[in-house]
Write an enzyme that holds these catalytic residues in place. Structure first.
Site, mmCIF file in Angstrom:
data_model
loop_
_atom_site.group_PDB
_atom_site.id
_atom_site.type_symbol
_atom_site.label_atom_id
_atom_site.label_comp_id
_atom_site.label_asym_id
_atom_site.label_seq_id
_atom_site.Cartn_x
_atom_site.Cartn_y
_atom_site.Cartn_z
ATOM 1 N N SER A 1 1.163 -1.046 -0.149
ATOM 2 C CA SER A 1 0.189 0.103 -0.007
ATOM 3 C C SER A 1 0.852 0.924 0.073
ATOM 4 O O SER A 1 1.917 0.868 0.768
ATOM 5 C CB SER A 1 -0.830 -0.042 1.601
ATOM 6 O OG SER A 1 -1.954 1.694 1.091
ATOM 7 N N GLU A 2 0.401 2.555 -0.774
ATOM 8 C CA GLU A 2 1.067 3.504 -1.261
ATOM 9 C C GLU A 2 1.804 4.224 0.436
ATOM 10 O O GLU A 2 2.503 5.304 0.325
ATOM 11 C CB GLU A 2 0.585 4.631 -2.158
ATOM 12 C CG GLU A 2 0.110 3.938 -3.221
ATOM 13 C CD GLU A 2 -0.823 4.014 -3.372
ATOM 14 O OE1 GLU A 2 -1.541 4.031 -4.712
ATOM 15 O OE2 GLU A 2 -1.238 2.722 -2.902
ATOM 16 N N ASN A 3 0.859 4.121 1.172
ATOM 17 C CA ASN A 3 0.264 4.689 2.636
ATOM 18 C C ASN A 3 1.660 3.831 3.840
ATOM 19 O O ASN A 3 1.740 4.654 4.952
ATOM 20 C CB ASN A 3 -0.257 4.966 3.374
ATOM 21 C CG ASN A 3 -1.132 3.796 3.799
ATOM 22 O OD1 ASN A 3 -1.294 2.604 3.147
ATOM 23 N ND2 ASN A 3 -1.774 3.689 5.147
#
Length: 222
Positions: free
Chosen positions: A47-49
């Site tokens: 996930s990008e976060n």
């Protein structure tokens, strides 16, 4: 003919994710794929976060709002999962370390063009966001979406009329009616829902369709 549910589309996408792949699941429908990963395959969800090693969605009693994905939805973590900042996260993406990204879509063309972030100047989405990096950095892009929009207009077109997220990037499309390989500037149908004729599917599509020698039957998961 009964179209696949969103769960059915997600389950079919999951079948094509290979052992050992690092995979980003886009915001929206693609997030559901995490719930259907085949047993026995080591698949690391990103996930990008800043998460690598996400698991399926938690049961309501197990929700931990300190553990969320890029879409701000609660997730679980697999044993050995890691957490890091945005710089490391986008280094994974831009360094082409993701074998796959699964994205939603507004339009797809036979040359692999994808439009999935804006439909017109008044679209509520603020910007293209991380999809731009994922479209350019992932080794392959799968798209999952409904075959037609709410008005019945086709989303598979000879050319995209909406602003592009990426050019020539899509390898496969999964809809509520069929699965399509995107290669050699054409759409090739490999799976169809039971009871749907080839003629009807073509009538609901805005570009010519080709069909595999053997077309598998799509069904919702039990």
């Amino acid at each position: 003919m009964t179209p696949l549910s969103r769960n059915g589309i997600a389950a079919r996408v999951a079948l094509d994710i290979q052992d050992g792949w690092h995979v980003n699941l886009g915001i929206g429908m693609p997030e559901m794929v995490a719930n259907y990963l085949p047993e026995g395959r080591e698949i690391l969800l990103h996930s990008e976060n800043g998460i690598l090693g996400m698991g399926p969605s938690p049961a309501e009693k197990d929700v931990d709002w300190t553990l969320i994905n890029a879409g701000k939805k609660p997730v679980t973590a697999q044993p050995g999962a890691s957490y890091f900042d945005h710089a490391w996260s986008f280094g994974i993406i831009r360094g082409r370390h993701l074998e796959l990204c699964v994205l939603g879509g507004y339009q797809v063309a036979p040359n692999g063009d994808l439009a999935n972030w804006a439909r017109d100047a008044n679209d509520p989405l603020p910007a293209i966001g991380g999809a731009m990096d994922l479209a350019a950095g992932a080794q392959r892009i799968f798209v999952m979406m409904t075959h037609n929009d709410k008005s019945g207009a086709p989303k598979l077109l000879e050319s995209c009329s909406f602003p592009l997220t990426g050019a020539g990037i899509v390898k496969k499309v999964y809809t509520d009616l069929c699965v399509i390989d995107v290669a050699d500037n054409r759409f090739t149908v490999t799976d169809m829902v039971e009871g749907l004729t080839r003629e009807e599917l073509q009538n609901r599509t805005g570009a010519p369709l080709h069909f595999a020698d053997q077309v598998a039957v799509l069904k919702d998961p039990d």
